[in-house]
Design a protein around this motif. Structure first.
Motif, PDB file in Angstrom:
ATOM      1  N   VAL A 453       0.860  -1.177   0.000  1.00  0.00           N
ATOM      2  CA  VAL A 453       0.000   0.000   0.000  1.00  0.00           C
ATOM      3  C   VAL A 453       0.900   1.231   0.000  1.00  0.00           C
ATOM      4  O   VAL A 453       1.611   1.495   0.973  1.00  0.00           O
ATOM      5  CB  VAL A 453      -0.928   0.020   1.229  1.00  0.00           C
ATOM      6  N   ARG A 454       0.908   1.954  -1.117  1.00  0.00           N
ATOM      7  CA  ARG A 454       1.731   3.165  -1.209  1.00  0.00           C
ATOM      8  C   ARG A 454       0.989   4.339  -0.596  1.00  0.00           C
ATOM      9  O   ARG A 454      -0.179   4.569  -0.879  1.00  0.00           O
ATOM     10  CB  ARG A 454       2.107   3.459  -2.660  1.00  0.00           C
ATOM     11  N   MET A 455       1.717   5.103   0.247  1.00  0.00           N
ATOM     12  CA  MET A 455       1.101   6.118   1.089  1.00  0.00           C
ATOM     13  C   MET A 455       1.814   7.459   0.925  1.00  0.00           C
ATOM     14  O   MET A 455       2.746   7.771   1.675  1.00  0.00           O
ATOM     15  CB  MET A 455       1.179   5.662   2.542  1.00  0.00           C
ATOM     16  N   PRO A 456       1.433   8.314  -0.033  1.00  0.00           N
ATOM     17  CA  PRO A 456       1.995   9.664  -0.128  1.00  0.00           C
ATOM     18  C   PRO A 456       1.595  10.467   1.111  1.00  0.00           C
ATOM     19  O   PRO A 456       0.408  10.692   1.364  1.00  0.00           O
ATOM     20  CB  PRO A 456       1.351  10.234  -1.395  1.00  0.00           C
ATOM     21  N   THR A 457       2.576  10.909   1.874  1.00  0.00           N
ATOM     22  CA  THR A 457       2.308  11.375   3.227  1.00  0.00           C
ATOM     23  C   THR A 457       3.029  12.689   3.517  1.00  0.00           C
ATOM     24  O   THR A 457       3.876  13.126   2.753  1.00  0.00           O
ATOM     25  CB  THR A 457       2.755  10.288   4.233  1.00  0.00           C
ATOM     26  N   GLY A 458       2.676  13.318   4.629  1.00  0.00           N
ATOM     27  CA  GLY A 458       3.458  14.400   5.191  1.00  0.00           C
ATOM     28  C   GLY A 458       2.968  15.802   4.883  1.00  0.00           C
ATOM     29  O   GLY A 458       2.223  16.048   3.936  1.00  0.00           O
ATOM     30  N   ALA A 459       3.413  16.731   5.744  1.00  0.00           N
ATOM     31  CA  ALA A 459       3.027  18.132   5.674  1.00  0.00           C
ATOM     32  C   ALA A 459       4.147  18.958   5.047  1.00  0.00           C
ATOM     33  O   ALA A 459       5.121  18.428   4.536  1.00  0.00           O
ATOM     34  CB  ALA A 459       2.679  18.631   7.073  1.00  0.00           C
ATOM     35  N   GLY A 460       3.953  20.294   5.108  1.00  0.00           N
ATOM     36  CA  GLY A 460       4.963  21.213   4.594  1.00  0.00           C
ATOM     37  C   GLY A 460       4.582  21.918   3.318  1.00  0.00           C
ATOM     38  O   GLY A 460       5.313  22.767   2.825  1.00  0.00           O
ATOM     39  N   SER A 461       3.412  21.569   2.769  1.00  0.00           N
ATOM     40  CA  SER A 461       2.985  22.189   1.513  1.00  0.00           C
ATOM     41  C   SER A 461       1.677  22.949   1.651  1.00  0.00           C
ATOM     42  O   SER A 461       1.002  23.206   0.670  1.00  0.00           O
ATOM     43  CB  SER A 461       2.845  21.119   0.419  1.00  0.00           C
TER      44      SER A 461
END
Length: 660
Positions: A453-461
């Protein structure tokens, strides 16, 4: 009740009778054993046997069936040995789950049966995946999956039917409409008159049958299956029936009007069919008694074997080891020292690994929203359709649960699946499939879930609360999953290849902010980065910063700014994480910071900090420090997001630890 013999021979009709009688006699025996405390729970199918018996016998022996609580006739119809069935219900090792799950919560590939989990609805999507595998392999097969009328209220029902219709999958969705979901009557479950009203809305045919007429069930399923093998498509088949006992025995039946029992008792599937056979001189009393005595002897012999077996011997090491299918990656899959490399961005390394895995594994299927011609919202799969075709690079409807469940179905049929979450945040819509189906299937009945399961993640944008979460800790708490989080292009490709190679379910986190902001040398050839091994990306003496993902870059940048001599340990794998690498760096520096973008409370840093306190206390020269994002949702406005993220607090904590 009218039984239409059609062209069926006496042998076929009596075969139906014997298979109808067998689960009834087993149930009568189990109800006695339940009162004696020899089985712990029982979900009775008395009054509904014709559905499972008729439909099972109508299929070919190698076509998969996904039954529920009240489908004992599926197991007996597929000739599952009674001693193993009884051992399963008693929690014995000789059963199908080694005592780890109850009743019909198991599968057996030998008999082409995939049992339920308690959540009911997720199995509908697993059937989609099995049927998809048959289509891809050009096999003319049908998959049959059951749902109760109550379970059809689940969102999984809608997702599974919609996917099956869009992809034209040869699945028969058998709805056992017995009028009640536990104690809740149909008029409190749905407003439509019949489930046949729902089929056309999904673009599929819908058929209603008398679920107590075993001959009608058998003939209808047989006819439909023959058609679907030649012209693949889903069918919604509603079987009208009635549950003569409680949802399970402890719940009773006081909530059901007595007149319904009187009405449906006249439609008992065993008694009515038996009477018809006698009236038609297809069965005589001598044969009737002989069949019963033969089945009763088989039951007693099976019980004798099961009763004599011991209960499982508990061994913690065995239990832990059995959460995962054993797997040793090929040692030759490391790049040679002189292997050619190309400077690649993080996003391109992921795409390169995925492309090479598609070339390496013809059985690998990619599924996700907008991943085909569009190439995905981050363009990871751009150009894949032209190379691999739409059968293997599949746009999905806007649903997560059904596609994750289909991934398990593909695994059951020997395939691999990669499921892309458009954003990691959206995985909540498929959470049950991951933590209860994918993660537990090998432990429960030995069926691996070969799903990444590919999970594009994270903040900063500045993407706000629903496109920015770091939710890896939701899954590091779930045994049976593996969780990886690469920080650089080399590991992004290598860990993705390793995840696809591994037959266990892997959650693959990829930070969106790194996609096009970092580059590095990546071997051109196929290779794997070992799952479960951390990497020391920088060496120093003053402290250890243990981190992963984008945290590696925060730590490295700060070390450069402060001229800090620090070990920076990139975990790379979060489940299982590398205890030995952590022990080594802690014992070397004696000062530790655990850094991650995930929120502080419940983050992985807390688990590792506790482990260090328990196992490495003697090496510490200062308290272990945790640095993480604020315990809030991820805010949208850039000034709010900046204070949410931990970079500034990392600097403060490093200075504090140096001064301790």
């Amino acid at each position: 009740m009218v039984f239409n013999r059609k062209e069926y021979s006496q042998d076929v009709l009596l075969h139906l009778y014997q298979n109808l009688l067998k689960p009834r006699l087993i149930e009568e025996k189990m109800l006695i054993l339940l009162r004696q405390g020899k089985v712990s729970k029982w979900f009775s199918g008395i009054g509904q046997e014709a559905i499972s018996v008729g439909s099972t016998l109508a299929l070919e022996a190698d076509e998969y069936i996904l039954p529920l609580h009240r489908n004992l006739g599926v197991f007996t119809g597929r000739n599952v040995p009674l001693d193993r069935l009884f051992a399963q219900w008693q929690g014995k090792t000789h059963g199908f789950t080694k005592g780890r799950d109850r009743s019909f919560h198991f599968g057996t590939n030998e008999h082409h049966i995939v049992g339920m989990i308690s959540h009911l609805g997720p199995q509908l999507a697993v059937a989609d995946g099995i049927a998809l595998a048959d289509l891809l392999d050009k096999k003319q097969k049908v998959t049959l999956v059951y749902s109760g009328d109550g379970g059809a209220s689940e969102g999984d029902f809608h997702e599974a039917l919609n996917v099956a219709a869009v992809w034209q999958l040869p699945v028969i969705f058998m709805i056992e409409n017995n009028g009640y979901g536990l104690s809740t009557p149909s008029n409190e479950q749905f407003r439509f008159k019949s489930f046949t009203d729902k089929g056309p809305a999904y673009g599929m045919e819908a058929v209603q049958i008398d679920g107590n007429n075993v001959l009608e069930v058998y003939d209808t399923v047989r006819r439909l299956a023959e058609d679907l093998r030649q012209n693949p498509r889903p069918i919604l088949l509603e079987a009208l029936t009635f549950r003569m006992r409680g949802h399970e025995e402890a719940s009773g039946t006081k909530y059901v009007p007595q007149e319904l029992f009187e009405e449906w008792a006249q439609k008992d599937p065993v008694e009515t069919y038996e009477k018809w056979l006698l009236d038609e001189n297809l069965l005589d009393q001598e044969a009737r008694m002989r069949f019963r005595e033969t089945i009763k002897r088989e039951i007693e012999e099976g019980l004798k074997v099961a009763d004599a077996l011991p209960m499982p011997v508990a061994d913690a090491a065995t239990e832990i080891a059995d959460m995962y299918q054993p797997f040793e990656p090929a040692s030759s899959e490391q790049p040679a020292a002189d292997a050619s490399t190309t400077e690649k961005r993080y996003v391109d390394a992921i795409s390169d690994g995925l492309r090479q895995s598609m070339e390496r594994y013809p059985e690998l299927v990619l599924m996700g929203q907008d991943i085909a011609e569009y190439g995905g919202v981050f363009k990871i799969t751009d150009g894949f359709v032209a190379q691999f075709g739409k059968e293997r690079v599949r746009n999905t409807p806007l649903c997560e649960s059904a596609i994750l469940g289909a991934g398990l179905g593909l695994s059951i049929r020997g395939k691999k699946a990669m499921v892309e979450m458009q954003f990691a945040d959206f995985v909540t819509c498929g959470f049950n499939q991951i933590v209860n189906n994918l993660a537990k299937s090998y432990y429960r009945w030995g069926q691996h879930a070969d799903v990444v399961v590919r999970m594009p993640t994270g903040a900063g944008s500045a993407a706000g609360p629903f496109h920015s979460q770091s939710n890896e800790a939701w899954f590091t708490h779930t045994p049976g999953l593996k969780v990886v989080f690469p920080s650089n292009p080399h590991d992004a490709k290598g860990l993705l290849n390793a995840a696809i190679e591994d037959p266990n379910p892997v959650m693959y986190f990829e930070h969106k902010l790194l996609y096009r902001s970092i580059s590095g040398p990546v071997p051109d050839a196929y290779y794997t980065t070992p799952i479960g091994k951390a990497a020391l990306v920088r060496e120093g003496e003053e402290m250890s910063i243990i981190t992963y993902g984008i945290g590696v870059h925060w730590a490295t940048q700060l070390a450069d700014e402060l001229n800090l001599s620090a070990d920076i340990l990139d975990l790379r794998t979060l489940l299982p994480w590398d205890e030995e690498a952590v022990r080594k760096t802690v014992s070397k520096t004696g000062r530790v910071i655990l850094l991650h973008e995930d929120t502080l409370t419940g983050g992985l840093g807390g688990e590792i900090a506790a482990w260090i306190a328990e196992h490495c206390f003697q090496y510490l020269d200062a308290p272990v420090q945790r640095v993480a994002s604020l315990d809030t949702a991820v805010p949208f406005a850039p000034p709010l997001e900046k204070i949410f993220l931990p970079q500034q607090r990392l600097r403060e904590r490093v200075e504090k630890l140096l001064a301790y």
